[in-house]
Design an enzyme around this catalytic site. Structure first.
Site, PDB file in Angstrom:
ATOM      1  CG  HIS A 133      43.742  36.373  38.340  1.00 47.38           C
ATOM      2  ND1 HIS A 133      44.317  36.968  37.241  1.00 47.38           N
ATOM      3  CD2 HIS A 133      42.455  36.806  38.364  1.00 47.38           C
ATOM      4  CE1 HIS A 133      43.424  37.725  36.636  1.00 47.38           C
ATOM      5  NE2 HIS A 133      42.279  37.645  37.290  1.00 47.38           N
ATOM      6  CG  ASP A 210      47.340  38.110  42.904  1.00 46.54           C
ATOM      7  OD1 ASP A 210      46.809  39.136  43.384  1.00 46.54           O
ATOM      8  OD2 ASP A 210      46.895  37.524  41.898  1.00 46.54           O
ATOM      9  CD  GLN A 213      39.658  39.233  44.481  1.00 46.80           C
ATOM     10  OE1 GLN A 213      38.896  39.750  45.299  1.00 46.80           O
ATOM     11  NE2 GLN A 213      39.484  39.370  43.174  1.00 46.80           N
ATOM     12  CE  LYS A 236      40.873  42.576  41.059  1.00 48.51           C
ATOM     13  NZ  LYS A 236      39.780  42.035  40.242  1.00 48.51           N
ATOM     14  CB  CYS A 375      41.370  35.347  35.202  1.00 47.40           C
ATOM     15  SG  CYS A 375      40.754  36.528  34.025  1.00 47.40           S
TER      16      CYS A 375
HETATM   17  N1  PMP Z   1      44.834  38.533  40.844  1.00 51.78           N
HETATM   18  C1  PMP Z   1      43.645  38.310  41.403  1.00 51.78           C
HETATM   19  C2  PMP Z   1      43.552  37.354  42.561  1.00 51.78           C
HETATM   20  C3  PMP Z   1      42.513  38.948  40.906  1.00 51.78           C
HETATM   21  O1  PMP Z   1      41.322  38.703  41.445  1.00 51.78           O
HETATM   22  C4  PMP Z   1      42.653  39.841  39.815  1.00 51.78           C
HETATM   23  C5  PMP Z   1      41.432  40.548  39.235  1.00 51.78           C
HETATM   24  N2  PMP Z   1      40.401  39.696  38.873  1.00 51.78           N
HETATM   25  C6  PMP Z   1      43.914  40.053  39.294  1.00 51.78           C
HETATM   26  C7  PMP Z   1      44.983  39.391  39.827  1.00 51.78           C
HETATM   27  C8  PMP Z   1      44.137  40.992  38.142  1.00 51.78           C
HETATM   28  O2  PMP Z   1      43.900  42.301  38.536  1.00 51.78           O
HETATM   29  P1  PMP Z   1      43.922  43.479  37.453  1.00 51.78           P
HETATM   30  O3  PMP Z   1      42.986  43.048  36.370  1.00 51.78           O
HETATM   31  O4  PMP Z   1      43.419  44.654  38.209  1.00 51.78           O
HETATM   32  O5  PMP Z   1      45.317  43.621  36.982  1.00 51.78           O
END
Ligand code: PMP
Length: 417
Positions: A133, A210, A213, A236, A375
């Site tokens: 991401h 990270d 998910q 999430k 993203c």
């Molecule tokens: N990493 C992953 C794998 C995600 O899915 C997301 C959220 N789409 C993020 C990072 C970013 O999370 P946040 O917007 O809550 O900081």
């Protein structure tokens, strides 16, 4: 969910918990039941979480760690017990290894700044996977810009799994940090984190996992992973926005300069300078997300008795049901590995049809999916596409919803071709 395999033998009835999520009982666009399949972006909140947060505001709210008065001490107690819940949930060895942040993005930026600026130099390498991401890309690219380090990329296989040979081949004595997503938010791929951390450590690199998910959907044990850092977001995992967790190994955190300066993170401030406070406060400058932390603890209490393994199995089952139907549609390609090798995320493209148009027409059927690059622009570039549609399931979704989504898609596509 262990390594890259989900045990689908454990069953779970989402209807039993559905009343806990009143938002899902709505009908939209002329009596269409709302089918919420955008959980990878943000999940919904059970009443237990909303009530815990309300209760705090009604009875126990004050700023933490600063007052000697009763209300502040009560709020501080709740805030710190939320930290203990998280520690227990992720298997961290000590509560001071759990830092409350604003979210996954904030956690990764904190490490890239605090650890990165102190340890990464010109000529060093940062290894990222093509399925990261942007949150686990841009902070490292910024670090590379500041230091002259080089960002290198691990390839993915044809079926959307991490190319482990390429991962091993790209590690070398210059690799200082590996940015690794536990689960891809676009492909749904579940990476074998423990094994990859072992490889990285053997090369002398640290790993930032990270887990945005992963944590909402599967059991996590940061000690078993041997992750140096791991991060995730409250919103999430049935919790509120504005809060996340950064886990870091104590010995690393203890040597890291704080990223944000301000109240709470200091021992002493004089006109001449300041000294750092102890962990975890050193990394929690300013007023923290107090009620949000209580919300995350309530989300953990909600998820635990249901069981993360059952939740993972349920979501994988729903993804498999949906994917089997999608596979019947001409010109539709599901991204990522086979359903049994991934979590409850089904991203797809349809030849000659825009992802945006699909999501708009699905919405008119009551089905909420996401369209775009999620993203993950480098991943989309690699796949030769600019956008995809993503349906992502969570514990409250039903098989009927998975089928309704696939049927709706089959109905709308002829209008778009
Ligand atoms: N990493 C992953 C794998 C995600 O899915 C997301 C959220 N789409 C993020 C990072 C970013 O999370 P946040 O917007 O809550 O900081």
């Amino acid at each position: 969910m262990t390594a890259n395999h989900v045990d689908t033998s454990v069953s779970f009835d989402p209807l039993a918990i559905r009343p806990d999520f009143p938002i899902l009982a709505q009908e939209i666009h002329r009596q269409k039941p709302l089918i919420y399949l955008d959980n990878a972006a943000s999940s919904q909140h059970p009443l237990a979480v909303l009530k815990a947060m309300d209760h705090c505001y009604e009875t126990t709210y004050a700023n933490v760690h600063r007052g000697t008065h009763w209300l502040s001490e009560e709020a501080s107690g709740l805030y710190e017990s939320a930290r203990l819940s998280v520690q227990n949930f992720i298997g961290a060895a000590a509560d001071c290894e759990v830092i409350f942040t604003a979210g996954t993005t904030a956690g990764i930026n904190a490490v890239a700044r605090s650890w990165g600026d102190a340890h990464v130099q010109n000529g060093d390498e940062i290894l990222l996977t093509l399925m990261e991401h942007h949150s686990n890309i841009v902070p490292w690219q910024q670090l590379a810009e500041r230091t002259g380090a080089k960002v290198r990329w691990v390839a993915i296989t044809e079926d959307g799994q991490l190319d482990q040979d390429d991962f091993a081949a790209k590690l070398n004595e210059r690799t200082k940090m590996v940015g690794l997503t536990a689960v891809s938010n676009t492909l749904g791929t579940i990476n074998p984190v423990k094994h990859l951390v072992e490889l990285a450590h053997a090369a002398g690199a640290l790993v930032m996992v990270d887990a945005a998910q992963h944590v909402p959907h599967a059991t996590i044990d940061v000690v078993d992973w041997d992750a140096d850092f791991a991060t995730f977001s409250g919103h999430k995992m049935l919790g509120p926005t504005g809060i996340g967790v950064l886990y870091g190994k104590r010995e690393l955190l203890e040597k890291m300069p704080p990223f944000l300066g301000g109240g709470s993170m200091i021992k002493q401030v004089t006109t001449q300078g300041f000294t750092w406070g102890d962990l975890p406060a050193r990394f929690e400058a300013g007023t923290p997300p107090i009620v949000e932390a209580i919300g995350v603890a309530a989300a953990i209490e909600y998820l635990k008795p249901i069981g993360l393994d059952r939740i993972a199995a349920h979501e994988t089952h729903l993804a498999a049901v949906a994917q089997a139907e999608l596979d019947k549609i001409d010109g539709l390609h599901v991204l990522g590995p086979d359903p049994q090798l991934k979590c409850g995320i089904v991203s797809f493209v349809v030849e000659g049809v825009s992802a945006q148009d699909i999501s708009v027409l699905l919405d008119l059927q009551g089905v909420a999916v996401r369209a775009g690059h999620h993203c993950t622009m480098p991943l989309h570039d690699h796949l030769g596409i600019s956008a995809s549609c993503r349906a992502s399931f969570y514990l409250y979704n039903t098989e009927e919803e998975a089928r309704h989504f696939a049927d709706s898609l089959a109905t709308i596509l002829p209008k778009l071709r």
